[in-house]
Design a protein around this motif. Structure first.
Motif, PDB file in Angstrom:
ATOM      1  N   GLY A   1      12.421  47.923  54.292  1.00 51.88           N
ATOM      2  CA  GLY A   1      11.821  49.003  55.067  1.00 51.88           C
ATOM      3  C   GLY A   1      12.472  49.173  56.418  1.00 51.88           C
ATOM      4  N   GLU A   2      12.772  48.052  57.072  1.00 45.48           N
ATOM      5  CA  GLU A   2      13.375  48.112  58.407  1.00 45.48           C
ATOM      6  C   GLU A   2      14.773  48.711  58.382  1.00 45.48           C
ATOM      7  OE1 GLU A   2      13.064  44.072  59.618  1.00 45.48           O
ATOM      8  OE2 GLU A   2      11.044  44.311  60.475  1.00 45.48           O
ATOM      9  N   SER A   3      15.427  48.662  57.228  1.00 47.50           N
ATOM     10  CA  SER A   3      16.779  49.235  57.157  1.00 47.50           C
ATOM     11  C   SER A   3      16.759  50.736  57.404  1.00 47.50           C
ATOM     12  CB  SER A   3      17.426  48.923  55.798  1.00 47.50           C
ATOM     13  OG  SER A   3      16.771  49.618  54.755  1.00 47.50           O
ATOM     14  N   PHE A   4      15.610  51.378  57.191  1.00 43.46           N
ATOM     15  CA  PHE A   4      15.495  52.824  57.388  1.00 43.46           C
ATOM     16  C   PHE A   4      15.151  53.192  58.834  1.00 43.46           C
ATOM     17  CE2 PHE A   4      15.344  52.439  52.879  1.00 43.46           C
ATOM     18  CZ  PHE A   4      15.930  53.600  52.396  1.00 43.46           C
ATOM     19  N   LEU A   5      15.115  52.211  59.711  1.00 42.64           N
ATOM     20  CA  LEU A   5      14.962  52.505  61.135  1.00 42.64           C
ATOM     21  C   LEU A   5      16.230  53.118  61.708  1.00 42.64           C
ATOM     22  CD1 LEU A   5      13.070  49.278  62.301  1.00 42.64           C
ATOM     23  CD2 LEU A   5      12.133  51.595  62.143  1.00 42.64           C
ATOM     24  N   THR A   6      17.355  52.909  61.032  1.00 42.62           N
ATOM     25  CA  THR A   6      18.607  53.552  61.432  1.00 42.62           C
ATOM     26  C   THR A   6      18.909  54.682  60.455  1.00 42.62           C
ATOM     27  OG1 THR A   6      20.141  52.262  60.063  1.00 42.62           O
ATOM     28  CG2 THR A   6      19.383  51.248  62.126  1.00 42.62           C
ATOM     29  N   ASP A   7      19.938  55.454  60.754  1.00 42.77           N
ATOM     30  CA  ASP A   7      20.328  56.542  59.855  1.00 42.77           C
ATOM     31  C   ASP A   7      21.299  56.073  58.784  1.00 42.77           C
ATOM     32  OD1 ASP A   7      22.641  56.145  61.333  1.00 42.77           O
ATOM     33  OD2 ASP A   7      23.086  58.291  61.507  1.00 42.77           O
TER      34      ASP A   7
ATOM     35  N   ALA B   1      23.556  47.113  57.129  1.00 42.23           N
ATOM     36  CA  ALA B   1      23.102  46.556  55.859  1.00 42.23           C
ATOM     37  C   ALA B   1      23.722  45.180  55.621  1.00 42.23           C
ATOM     38  CB  ALA B   1      23.450  47.497  54.712  1.00 42.23           C
ATOM     39  N   LEU B   2      25.002  45.028  55.963  1.00 42.87           N
ATOM     40  CA  LEU B   2      25.668  43.735  55.789  1.00 42.87           C
ATOM     41  C   LEU B   2      25.051  42.668  56.680  1.00 42.87           C
ATOM     42  CD1 LEU B   2      29.529  44.232  55.407  1.00 42.87           C
ATOM     43  CD2 LEU B   2      27.937  43.194  53.794  1.00 42.87           C
ATOM     44  N   ARG B   3      24.737  43.038  57.912  1.00 40.44           N
ATOM     45  CA  ARG B   3      24.107  42.073  58.808  1.00 40.44           C
ATOM     46  C   ARG B   3      22.740  41.646  58.257  1.00 40.44           C
ATOM     47  NH1 ARG B   3      25.476  41.951  64.604  1.00 40.44           N
ATOM     48  NH2 ARG B   3      27.661  42.588  64.798  1.00 40.44           N
ATOM     49  N   SER B   4      21.973  42.618  57.757  1.00 38.87           N
ATOM     50  CA  SER B   4      20.675  42.282  57.168  1.00 38.87           C
ATOM     51  C   SER B   4      20.839  41.417  55.927  1.00 38.87           C
ATOM     52  CB  SER B   4      19.913  43.560  56.813  1.00 38.87           C
ATOM     53  OG  SER B   4      19.579  44.291  57.967  1.00 38.87           O
ATOM     54  N   GLN B   5      21.839  41.754  55.107  1.00 43.77           N
ATOM     55  CA  GLN B   5      22.054  40.996  53.877  1.00 43.77           C
ATOM     56  C   GLN B   5      22.443  39.554  54.186  1.00 43.77           C
ATOM     57  OE1 GLN B   5      21.862  42.522  50.338  1.00 43.77           O
ATOM     58  NE2 GLN B   5      21.123  40.439  50.623  1.00 43.77           N
ATOM     59  N   LYS B   6      23.316  39.372  55.183  1.00 43.30           N
ATOM     60  CA  LYS B   6      23.709  38.007  55.544  1.00 43.30           C
ATOM     61  C   LYS B   6      22.504  37.215  56.038  1.00 43.30           C
ATOM     62  CE  LYS B   6      26.680  35.153  58.406  1.00 43.30           C
ATOM     63  NZ  LYS B   6      27.956  34.982  59.116  1.00 43.30           N
ATOM     64  N   ALA B   7      21.698  37.829  56.889  1.00 37.13           N
ATOM     65  CA  ALA B   7      20.510  37.131  57.397  1.00 37.13           C
ATOM     66  C   ALA B   7      19.567  36.763  56.261  1.00 37.13           C
ATOM     67  CB  ALA B   7      19.800  37.999  58.434  1.00 37.13           C
ATOM     68  N   LEU B   8      19.397  37.676  55.299  1.00 37.30           N
ATOM     69  CA  LEU B   8      18.536  37.381  54.154  1.00 37.30           C
ATOM     70  C   LEU B   8      19.082  36.220  53.329  1.00 37.30           C
ATOM     71  CD1 LEU B   8      17.441  40.847  52.717  1.00 37.30           C
ATOM     72  CD2 LEU B   8      15.934  39.021  53.535  1.00 37.30           C
ATOM     73  N   LEU B   9      20.375  36.235  53.081  1.00 34.55           N
ATOM     74  CA  LEU B   9      20.974  35.153  52.303  1.00 34.55           C
ATOM     75  C   LEU B   9      20.739  33.793  52.953  1.00 34.55           C
ATOM     76  CD1 LEU B   9      24.283  36.902  51.258  1.00 34.55           C
ATOM     77  CD2 LEU B   9      22.651  35.869  49.671  1.00 34.55           C
ATOM     78  N   ARG B  10      20.860  33.738  54.263  1.00 35.23           N
ATOM     79  CA  ARG B  10      20.646  32.470  54.963  1.00 35.23           C
ATOM     80  C   ARG B  10      19.187  32.029  54.811  1.00 35.23           C
ATOM     81  NH1 ARG B  10      25.150  32.228  54.053  1.00 35.23           N
ATOM     82  NH2 ARG B  10      26.886  32.357  55.512  1.00 35.23           N
ATOM     83  N   GLN B  11      18.267  32.989  54.858  1.00 37.43           N
ATOM     84  CA  GLN B  11      16.852  32.634  54.691  1.00 37.43           C
ATOM     85  C   GLN B  11      16.547  32.268  53.241  1.00 37.43           C
ATOM     86  OE1 GLN B  11      15.702  36.377  56.680  1.00 37.43           O
ATOM     87  NE2 GLN B  11      14.392  35.147  58.002  1.00 37.43           N
ATOM     88  N   TRP B  12      17.180  32.951  52.284  1.00 39.38           N
ATOM     89  CA  TRP B  12      16.980  32.619  50.876  1.00 39.38           C
ATOM     90  C   TRP B  12      17.422  31.193  50.567  1.00 39.38           C
ATOM     91  CZ3 TRP B  12      19.403  37.646  48.403  1.00 39.38           C
ATOM     92  CH2 TRP B  12      18.520  38.717  48.608  1.00 39.38           C
ATOM     93  N   GLU B  13      18.405  30.694  51.314  1.00 41.52           N
ATOM     94  CA  GLU B  13      18.866  29.327  51.089  1.00 41.52           C
ATOM     95  C   GLU B  13      17.769  28.305  51.349  1.00 41.52           C
ATOM     96  OE1 GLU B  13      23.611  29.803  52.277  1.00 41.52           O
ATOM     97  OE2 GLU B  13      22.184  29.022  53.734  1.00 41.52           O
ATOM     98  N   GLU B  14      16.802  28.670  52.179  1.00 38.27           N
ATOM     99  CA  GLU B  14      15.817  27.700  52.644  1.00 38.27           C
ATOM    100  C   GLU B  14      14.393  27.989  52.184  1.00 38.27           C
ATOM    101  OE1 GLU B  14      16.218  27.420  56.869  1.00 38.27           O
ATOM    102  OE2 GLU B  14      18.359  26.963  56.792  1.00 38.27           O
ATOM    103  N   LEU B  15      14.113  29.231  51.770  1.00 39.66           N
ATOM    104  CA  LEU B  15      12.737  29.606  51.438  1.00 39.66           C
ATOM    105  C   LEU B  15      12.469  29.502  49.944  1.00 39.66           C
ATOM    106  CD1 LEU B  15      12.262  32.799  53.644  1.00 39.66           C
ATOM    107  CD2 LEU B  15      11.274  30.534  54.042  1.00 39.66           C
TER     108      LEU B  15
END
Length: 256
Positions: A236-242, A208-222
């Motif tokens: 949705g993709e976060s539920f691909l793991t347990d 979740a932290l890795r996804s959150q960091k990636a999102l934050l970086r994209q939010w900076e630009e989008l």
């Protein structure tokens, strides 16, 4: 400490916390081209290791995290070599900014110029009580560039303008009030305050932290609408793991 190369050393613990040290760069941990390249290469080597939960970026010396870019080297540059020099520093900042796991800047003493740009690319900045910060480039005839562009996002345009155009330094309490740093450690407690931040991150789901960091970086630009819509797919993709099911169930069980 394990040396990944001449200028990048790492220490690891069983929790997945890695301290990345800038080594053999003088008492102020100055970024000349060999140091810049070596630290970038070290970070890129570590980036594929999914066992890493948190990175603490630090200098080998307690006098600074990074005192700045190497003025002696820059004084000999011409337009072409200057672009190559600053491109190397840009690539180091991006290696920090794009590192998959959270990165904490450990900031004792001085953090100036290119060093502050590297720190701005980190996710968190924790400073000693007597730390000082500045962007002195215009005083030596060059503009602040590359990841100085993050400063208005962190502290607003007026304060960023003041830093890069007056070249005056600020102390740790001012940097905290401005939002340039996240925490100021009392005297002798820099590592304890960093450890508090590390523990908070370790209590979170690593994926979740890795996804959150990636999102934050994209939010900076989008734009906002794109940011919102992008988030739906990532959720949705976060539920691909347990991880969501496991951690949510643990939360529910704890509340019973």
């Amino acid at each position: 400490m394990e040396m990944l190369n001449n200028h990048c050393g790492v220490t690891r613990d069983a929790r997945g916390v890695v301290h990345v040290a800038i080594c053999h760069a003088g008492p102020l941990n100055i970024l000349g081209s060999p140091v810049t390249e070596a630290v970038r290469e070290g970070l890129q080597q570590l980036a594929s290791d999914r066992s890493i939960r948190v990175v603490v970026l630090r200098g080998q010396s307690e006098k600074s995290m990074i005192g700045g870019a190497d003025i002696k080297e820059m004084a000999k540059l011409d337009p072409k070599s200057a672009e190559a020099f600053i491109s190397r520093l840009r690539d180091l900042c991006e290696a920090v900014r794009q590192f998959p796991a959270p990165v904490i800047a450990r900031m004792p003493g001085w953090c100036l110029g290119g060093g502050l740009e590297v720190a701005a690319a980190c996710d968190f900045r924790v400073a000693a009580h007597d730390a000082h910060f500045g962007m002195p480039e215009v005083r030596v005839g060059i503009p602040s560039v590359i990841h100085a562009a993050l400063l208005p996002r962190l502290i607003g345009w007026a304060r960023a303008r003041w830093l890069v155009m007056t070249a005056e330094n600020i102390d740790a309490p001012t940097a905290l009030a401005w939002g340039l740093i996240d925490k100021v450690a009392p005297e002798g407690e820099l590592d304890a305050v960093i450890e508090h931040t590390v523990k908070a991150l370790l209590e979170c789901g690593p994926e979740a932290l890795r996804s959150q960091k990636a999102l934050l970086r994209q939010w900076e630009e989008l734009p906002l609408t794109e940011s919102v819509n992008l988030s739906v797919k990532v959720f949705g993709e976060s539920f691909l793991t347990d991880e969501p099911t496991r951690l949510m169930q643990a939360f529910v069980n704890r509340k019973r």
